[in-house]
Design a protein around this motif. Sequence first.
Motif, PDB file in Angstrom:
ATOM      1  N   LEU A 125       0.814  -1.221   0.000  1.00 28.05           N
ATOM      2  CA  LEU A 125       0.000   0.000   0.000  1.00 28.05           C
ATOM      3  C   LEU A 125       0.846   1.268   0.000  1.00 28.05           C
ATOM      4  N   ILE A 126       2.031   1.221   0.586  1.00 24.86           N
ATOM      5  CA  ILE A 126       2.885   2.405   0.599  1.00 24.86           C
ATOM      6  C   ILE A 126       3.316   2.792  -0.812  1.00 24.86           C
ATOM      7  N   LEU A 127       3.381   1.829  -1.691  1.00 21.39           N
ATOM      8  CA  LEU A 127       3.749   2.106  -3.080  1.00 21.39           C
ATOM      9  C   LEU A 127       2.711   2.992  -3.755  1.00 21.39           C
ATOM     10  N   LYS A 128       1.467   2.847  -3.354  1.00 18.37           N
ATOM     11  CA  LYS A 128       0.389   3.640  -3.947  1.00 18.37           C
ATOM     12  C   LYS A 128       0.614   5.131  -3.731  1.00 18.37           C
ATOM     13  N   SER A 129       1.158   5.496  -2.582  1.00 20.61           N
ATOM     14  CA  SER A 129       1.429   6.917  -2.310  1.00 20.61           C
ATOM     15  C   SER A 129       2.635   7.430  -3.091  1.00 20.61           C
ATOM     16  N   MET A 130       3.530   6.526  -3.480  1.00 18.56           N
ATOM     17  CA  MET A 130       4.719   6.932  -4.226  1.00 18.56           C
ATOM     18  C   MET A 130       4.445   7.021  -5.729  1.00 18.56           C
ATOM     19  N   SER A 131       3.754   6.022  -6.277  1.00 20.53           N
ATOM     20  CA  SER A 131       3.493   5.975  -7.711  1.00 20.53           C
ATOM     21  C   SER A 131       2.251   5.125  -7.958  1.00 20.53           C
ATOM     22  N   LYS A 132       1.156   5.783  -8.251  1.00 21.04           N
ATOM     23  CA  LYS A 132      -0.093   5.055  -8.448  1.00 21.04           C
ATOM     24  C   LYS A 132      -0.030   4.153  -9.678  1.00 21.04           C
ATOM     25  N   LYS A 133       0.639   4.597 -10.751  1.00 20.49           N
ATOM     26  CA  LYS A 133       0.748   3.775 -11.953  1.00 20.49           C
ATOM     27  C   LYS A 133       1.519   2.492 -11.668  1.00 20.49           C
ATOM     28  N   LEU A 134       2.640   2.625 -10.975  1.00 20.34           N
ATOM     29  CA  LEU A 134       3.428   1.438 -10.648  1.00 20.34           C
ATOM     30  C   LEU A 134       2.641   0.521  -9.720  1.00 20.34           C
ATOM     31  N   TRP A 135       1.907   1.090  -8.781  1.00 21.07           N
ATOM     32  CA  TRP A 135       1.101   0.299  -7.867  1.00 21.07           C
ATOM     33  C   TRP A 135       0.067  -0.517  -8.641  1.00 21.07           C
ATOM     34  N   ILE A 136      -0.569   0.090  -9.649  1.00 19.66           N
ATOM     35  CA  ILE A 136      -1.563  -0.619 -10.463  1.00 19.66           C
ATOM     36  C   ILE A 136      -0.908  -1.776 -11.211  1.00 19.66           C
ATOM     37  N   ILE A 137       0.278  -1.546 -11.753  1.00 16.88           N
ATOM     38  CA  ILE A 137       0.995  -2.616 -12.467  1.00 16.88           C
ATOM     39  C   ILE A 137       1.341  -3.751 -11.507  1.00 16.88           C
ATOM     40  N   VAL A 138       1.842  -3.398 -10.333  1.00 19.67           N
ATOM     41  CA  VAL A 138       2.209  -4.413  -9.344  1.00 19.67           C
ATOM     42  C   VAL A 138       0.976  -5.193  -8.898  1.00 19.67           C
ATOM     43  N   MET A 139      -0.139  -4.510  -8.705  1.00 20.77           N
ATOM     44  CA  MET A 139      -1.354  -5.209  -8.301  1.00 20.77           C
ATOM     45  C   MET A 139      -1.826  -6.165  -9.402  1.00 20.77           C
ATOM     46  N   ALA A 140      -1.701  -5.764 -10.671  1.00 23.00           N
ATOM     47  CA  ALA A 140      -2.066  -6.650 -11.781  1.00 23.00           C
ATOM     48  C   ALA A 140      -1.184  -7.900 -11.769  1.00 23.00           C
ATOM     49  N   VAL A 141       0.099  -7.712 -11.508  1.00 21.41           N
ATOM     50  CA  VAL A 141       1.017  -8.854 -11.432  1.00 21.41           C
ATOM     51  C   VAL A 141       0.635  -9.754 -10.255  1.00 21.41           C
ATOM     52  N   TYR A 142       0.280  -9.139  -9.129  1.00 22.15           N
ATOM     53  CA  TYR A 142      -0.146  -9.939  -7.975  1.00 22.15           C
ATOM     54  C   TYR A 142      -1.413 -10.737  -8.285  1.00 22.15           C
ATOM     55  N   TYR A 143      -2.331 -10.155  -9.036  1.00 16.18           N
ATOM     56  CA  TYR A 143      -3.531 -10.902  -9.414  1.00 16.18           C
ATOM     57  C   TYR A 143      -3.167 -12.101 -10.295  1.00 16.18           C
ATOM     58  N   PHE A 144      -2.205 -11.934 -11.180  1.00 12.79           N
ATOM     59  CA  PHE A 144      -1.734 -13.054 -11.993  1.00 12.79           C
ATOM     60  C   PHE A 144      -1.106 -14.122 -11.094  1.00 12.79           C
ATOM     61  N   CYS A 145      -0.383 -13.697 -10.066  1.00 13.52           N
ATOM     62  CA  CYS A 145       0.206 -14.653  -9.118  1.00 13.52           C
ATOM     63  C   CYS A 145      -0.886 -15.420  -8.375  1.00 13.52           C
ATOM     64  N   ILE A 146      -2.000 -14.747  -8.074  1.00 13.87           N
ATOM     65  CA  ILE A 146      -3.124 -15.433  -7.423  1.00 13.87           C
ATOM     66  C   ILE A 146      -3.698 -16.490  -8.360  1.00 13.87           C
ATOM     67  N   VAL A 147      -3.785 -16.177  -9.639  1.00 15.82           N
ATOM     68  CA  VAL A 147      -4.275 -17.158 -10.620  1.00 15.82           C
ATOM     69  C   VAL A 147      -3.354 -18.384 -10.635  1.00 15.82           C
ATOM     70  N   ILE A 148      -2.062 -18.157 -10.632  1.00 15.34           N
ATOM     71  CA  ILE A 148      -1.112 -19.277 -10.609  1.00 15.34           C
ATOM     72  C   ILE A 148      -1.304 -20.108  -9.341  1.00 15.34           C
ATOM     73  N   ALA A 149      -1.490 -19.436  -8.206  1.00 16.36           N
ATOM     74  CA  ALA A 149      -1.687 -20.142  -6.943  1.00 16.36           C
ATOM     75  C   ALA A 149      -2.953 -21.005  -6.996  1.00 16.36           C
TER      76      ALA A 149
END
Length: 185
Positions: A118-142
């Motif tokens: 969540l701290i990343l969201k305050s630093m760079s919202k675009k990067l946070w969105i990309i990271v969250m998309a990657v995390y969702y892909f990781c959830i799919v793999i799990a």
Amino acid sequence: MRNLKKVRLSYRFMELIIGMIYIILSLIAMRDVKVEFAITIQLFGIFSIMKGVFELLNYTNIKKRINVLSESVLVIGGIDILLGINLLFFYKLNIAMLSIIFGLWFLLNTLLNMCTSLILKSMSKKLWIIVMAVYYFCIVIAVLLIFRINILDWSISSEIGTYFLIFGSIKIISGVINKNDIHTI
């Protein structure tokens, strides 16, 4: 010399190291060599213990930066250590059981890392969105691993290797952009 020591002891440097280890483990997992299977599982166990210790050692630094859900780092560290110990001693589990264990580990790690990012969201919202998309892909793999769903003949070792590759890349990117040594991802 003092500056080099400061970098080596920083969270940023440790993220780079953890990321590189993840990528090395991804390459090992994708080899799918049956002969070295027990050794590979034990390597995952050793890495899991190292990662857990890293999370526990950095808890106080993370708590300073993230008040909300900072205890999730303790949970991640504890799970990593317990899983690592189990993988060291129970490396002869069958593929189905290992798939479920890795899937649950990946799912918990991803969900808890989503909370601490969540701290990343305050630093760079675009990067946070990309990271969250990657995390969702990781959830799919799990989920694929937990339920042993086979898509396009993707083997269990390929799923595990892909997860490690993605997660390692996130750690390396986080270590590179983390110039102020702020816990981000």
